[in-house]
Design a protein around this motif. Structure first.
Motif, PDB file in Angstrom:
ATOM      1  N   LEU A   1     -11.079  -0.977  -9.515  1.00 45.96           N
ATOM      2  CA  LEU A   1     -10.600  -1.630 -10.736  1.00 45.96           C
ATOM      3  C   LEU A   1      -9.985  -0.653 -11.733  1.00 45.96           C
ATOM      4  CD1 LEU A   1     -13.550  -4.155 -11.354  1.00 45.96           C
ATOM      5  CD2 LEU A   1     -11.392  -4.583 -10.173  1.00 45.96           C
ATOM      6  N   ARG A   2      -9.306   0.375 -11.200  1.00 45.21           N
ATOM      7  CA  ARG A   2      -8.706   1.379 -12.085  1.00 45.21           C
ATOM      8  C   ARG A   2      -7.193   1.306 -12.140  1.00 45.21           C
ATOM      9  NH1 ARG A   2     -12.362   2.414 -15.641  1.00 45.21           N
ATOM     10  NH2 ARG A   2     -12.147   0.179 -15.214  1.00 45.21           N
ATOM     11  N   GLY A   3      -6.563   0.540 -11.266  1.00 48.04           N
ATOM     12  CA  GLY A   3      -5.108   0.419 -11.291  1.00 48.04           C
ATOM     13  C   GLY A   3      -4.601  -0.114  -9.974  1.00 48.04           C
ATOM     14  N   LEU A   4      -3.476  -0.834 -10.018  1.00 51.40           N
ATOM     15  CA  LEU A   4      -2.964  -1.527  -8.839  1.00 51.40           C
ATOM     16  C   LEU A   4      -2.685  -0.576  -7.682  1.00 51.40           C
ATOM     17  CD1 LEU A   4      -1.962  -4.051  -7.415  1.00 51.40           C
ATOM     18  CD2 LEU A   4       0.172  -3.874  -8.697  1.00 51.40           C
ATOM     19  N   ALA A   5      -1.960   0.491  -7.938  1.00 46.62           N
ATOM     20  CA  ALA A   5      -1.585   1.405  -6.854  1.00 46.62           C
ATOM     21  C   ALA A   5      -2.801   2.102  -6.253  1.00 46.62           C
ATOM     22  CB  ALA A   5      -0.572   2.430  -7.355  1.00 46.62           C
ATOM     23  N   SER A   6      -3.664   2.630  -7.105  1.00 50.27           N
ATOM     24  CA  SER A   6      -4.817   3.376  -6.597  1.00 50.27           C
ATOM     25  C   SER A   6      -5.843   2.459  -5.938  1.00 50.27           C
ATOM     26  CB  SER A   6      -5.469   4.192  -7.717  1.00 50.27           C
ATOM     27  OG  SER A   6      -5.933   3.349  -8.754  1.00 50.27           O
ATOM     28  N   ASP A   7      -6.054   1.282  -6.512  1.00 49.68           N
ATOM     29  CA  ASP A   7      -7.002   0.337  -5.904  1.00 49.68           C
ATOM     30  C   ASP A   7      -6.497  -0.167  -4.560  1.00 49.68           C
ATOM     31  OD1 ASP A   7      -8.503   0.628  -8.206  1.00 49.68           O
ATOM     32  OD2 ASP A   7      -7.875  -1.279  -9.082  1.00 49.68           O
ATOM     33  N   ALA A   8      -5.199  -0.469  -4.475  1.00 50.29           N
ATOM     34  CA  ALA A   8      -4.618  -0.929  -3.208  1.00 50.29           C
ATOM     35  C   ALA A   8      -4.697   0.159  -2.151  1.00 50.29           C
ATOM     36  CB  ALA A   8      -3.174  -1.373  -3.411  1.00 50.29           C
ATOM     37  N   ALA A   9      -4.472   1.409  -2.562  1.00 48.84           N
ATOM     38  CA  ALA A   9      -4.572   2.519  -1.615  1.00 48.84           C
ATOM     39  C   ALA A   9      -5.990   2.648  -1.074  1.00 48.84           C
ATOM     40  CB  ALA A   9      -4.140   3.820  -2.291  1.00 48.84           C
ATOM     41  N   TYR A  10      -6.968   2.415  -1.926  1.00 48.33           N
ATOM     42  CA  TYR A  10      -8.357   2.475  -1.478  1.00 48.33           C
ATOM     43  C   TYR A  10      -8.648   1.367  -0.469  1.00 48.33           C
ATOM     44  CZ  TYR A  10     -13.407   2.237  -1.375  1.00 48.33           C
ATOM     45  OH  TYR A  10     -14.700   2.197  -0.932  1.00 48.33           O
ATOM     46  N   ILE A  11      -8.239   0.140  -0.774  1.00 47.70           N
ATOM     47  CA  ILE A  11      -8.470  -0.975   0.150  1.00 47.70           C
ATOM     48  C   ILE A  11      -7.731  -0.747   1.465  1.00 47.70           C
ATOM     49  CG2 ILE A  11      -8.130  -3.450   0.505  1.00 47.70           C
ATOM     50  CD1 ILE A  11     -10.396  -2.647  -1.486  1.00 47.70           C
ATOM     51  N   ALA A  12      -6.511  -0.215   1.388  1.00 50.46           N
ATOM     52  CA  ALA A  12      -5.760   0.096   2.604  1.00 50.46           C
ATOM     53  C   ALA A  12      -6.502   1.120   3.452  1.00 50.46           C
ATOM     54  CB  ALA A  12      -4.370   0.605   2.251  1.00 50.46           C
ATOM     55  N   SER A  13      -7.126   2.103   2.801  1.00 50.01           N
ATOM     56  CA  SER A  13      -7.861   3.131   3.551  1.00 50.01           C
ATOM     57  C   SER A  13      -9.086   2.552   4.236  1.00 50.01           C
ATOM     58  CB  SER A  13      -8.259   4.287   2.621  1.00 50.01           C
ATOM     59  OG  SER A  13      -9.352   3.939   1.785  1.00 50.01           O
ATOM     60  N   VAL A  14      -9.735   1.595   3.580  1.00 49.86           N
ATOM     61  CA  VAL A  14     -10.882   0.917   4.203  1.00 49.86           C
ATOM     62  C   VAL A  14     -10.423   0.165   5.443  1.00 49.86           C
ATOM     63  CG1 VAL A  14     -12.601  -0.909   3.912  1.00 49.86           C
ATOM     64  CG2 VAL A  14     -12.189   0.716   2.053  1.00 49.86           C
ATOM     65  N   ALA A  15      -9.343  -0.603   5.311  1.00 50.97           N
ATOM     66  CA  ALA A  15      -8.838  -1.386   6.441  1.00 50.97           C
ATOM     67  C   ALA A  15      -8.407  -0.492   7.597  1.00 50.97           C
ATOM     68  CB  ALA A  15      -7.672  -2.253   5.983  1.00 50.97           C
ATOM     69  N   ALA A  16      -7.740   0.603   7.288  1.00 52.99           N
ATOM     70  CA  ALA A  16      -7.197   1.481   8.328  1.00 52.99           C
ATOM     71  C   ALA A  16      -8.294   2.150   9.149  1.00 52.99           C
ATOM     72  CB  ALA A  16      -6.294   2.532   7.696  1.00 52.99           C
ATOM     73  N   GLN A  17      -9.486   2.282   8.572  1.00 51.34           N
ATOM     74  CA  GLN A  17     -10.583   2.952   9.288  1.00 51.34           C
ATOM     75  C   GLN A  17     -11.441   1.993  10.100  1.00 51.34           C
ATOM     76  OE1 GLN A  17     -12.490   6.306   6.854  1.00 51.34           O
ATOM     77  NE2 GLN A  17     -11.235   5.272   5.295  1.00 51.34           N
ATOM     78  N   ILE A  18     -11.081   0.712  10.108  1.00 49.84           N
ATOM     79  CA  ILE A  18     -11.795  -0.287  10.906  1.00 49.84           C
ATOM     80  C   ILE A  18     -11.145  -0.377  12.283  1.00 49.84           C
ATOM     81  CG2 ILE A  18     -12.310  -2.752  11.117  1.00 49.84           C
ATOM     82  CD1 ILE A  18     -12.393  -2.831   8.040  1.00 49.84           C
ATOM     83  N   ASP A  19     -11.963  -0.321  13.320  1.00 48.96           N
ATOM     84  CA  ASP A  19     -11.442  -0.476  14.677  1.00 48.96           C
ATOM     85  C   ASP A  19     -11.082  -1.937  14.916  1.00 48.96           C
ATOM     86  OD1 ASP A  19     -11.765   2.206  15.351  1.00 48.96           O
ATOM     87  OD2 ASP A  19     -13.835   1.903  16.026  1.00 48.96           O
ATOM     88  N   GLY A  20      -9.836  -2.190  15.306  1.00 48.25           N
ATOM     89  CA  GLY A  20      -9.413  -3.547  15.603  1.00 48.25           C
ATOM     90  C   GLY A  20      -8.747  -4.216  14.420  1.00 48.25           C
TER      91      GLY A  20
END
Length: 238
Positions: free
Chosen positions: A41-60
């Motif tokens: 909840l600190r900013g659109l770009a940084s928050d989206a980058a965090y969520i993208a990193s979570v998704a990218a580390q999931i197998d499948g």
């Protein structure tokens, strides 16, 4: 052989991942893997980058689900290669290059705008920045009108603030242009004008359901209905 996508539940402003508890339980009962990470909840770009990193580390494959401001985040993070679907729950659906303020500004303001309380937080090497919460006396009617009062008091006390700068940041991507999407419209939403939700869903070509009396906290008040739409997305992308 089909692979069941992992559902990543992204909460919005003034909330935390606990707001997804009922939805998580419904999905897990149907054997669907779920992660509900914290949203900075600190900013659109940084928050989206965090969520993208979570998704990218999931197998499948991954289905991203965003509530409220979380919808803006999955719009950007959804371009991650293994994301196969997007689900918007009472959420902002941004276009590339568009900000929350610009999208909201096309429609009459919701009662939320007049109910925000400003705080400040320290920024290393700079002046304090502004963040906002919902005034506690306004929280029940604005955020969770269909949630029991004892639960609403807890939600109001535990809300997490959103950096005010997030309202002016523009979306770097619009993943719904290349990924299938679903949307749930909360028909009695007082935090986001339901017209904003309908407009974004229609523009994205999302498969849409509307719950006429639902508040912004629809994931808390009607977790089964929210989970049912997410299951539709999981089935369609498996």
């Amino acid at each position: 052989m089909t692979t069941t996508p992992t559902v990543v539940l992204v909460h919005g402003a003034f909330a935390d991942a606990a707001g997804w508890s009922g939805v998580t339980a419904e999905l897990q009962a149907h054997g669907i893997p779920v992660i509900a990470p914290p949203n900075p909840l600190r900013g659109l770009a940084s928050d989206a980058a965090y969520i993208a990193s979570v998704a990218a580390q999931i197998d499948g494959p991954v289905v991203l689900v965003g509530h409220s401001y979380g919808g803006a985040l999955i719009t950007v993070a959804g371009v991650t290669e293994n994301v196969v679907g997007l689900v918007y729950v009472a959420a902002y659906v941004l276009e590339k290059g568009e900000s929350l303020g610009e999208l909201q500004g096309r429609f009459p303001l919701s009662p939320l705008v007049a109910s925000l309380k400003e705080w400040t937080y320290p920024v290393p090497g700079g002046d304090p920045a502004v963040e906002v919460t919902i005034a506690e006396d306004a929280f029940p009617s604005v955020f969770a009108a269909d949630v029991p009062a004892d639960v609403t008091r807890i939600l109001a006390a535990a809300q997490r603030p959103l950096a005010a700068a997030a309202f002016g940041e523009t979306a770097a991507e619009a993943a719904w242009r290349t990924k299938p999407s679903w949307a749930l419209i909360a028909g009695a939403d007082e935090a986001i004008n339901p017209e904003v939700e309908r407009f974004g869903a229609q523009r994205a070509g999302a498969t849409t359901v509307e719950l006429e009396g639902a508040s912004h906290a629809v994931a808390v008040s009607q977790p089964k209905a929210v989970a049912d739409l997410i299951r539709d997305a999981v089935r369609a992308t498996s």
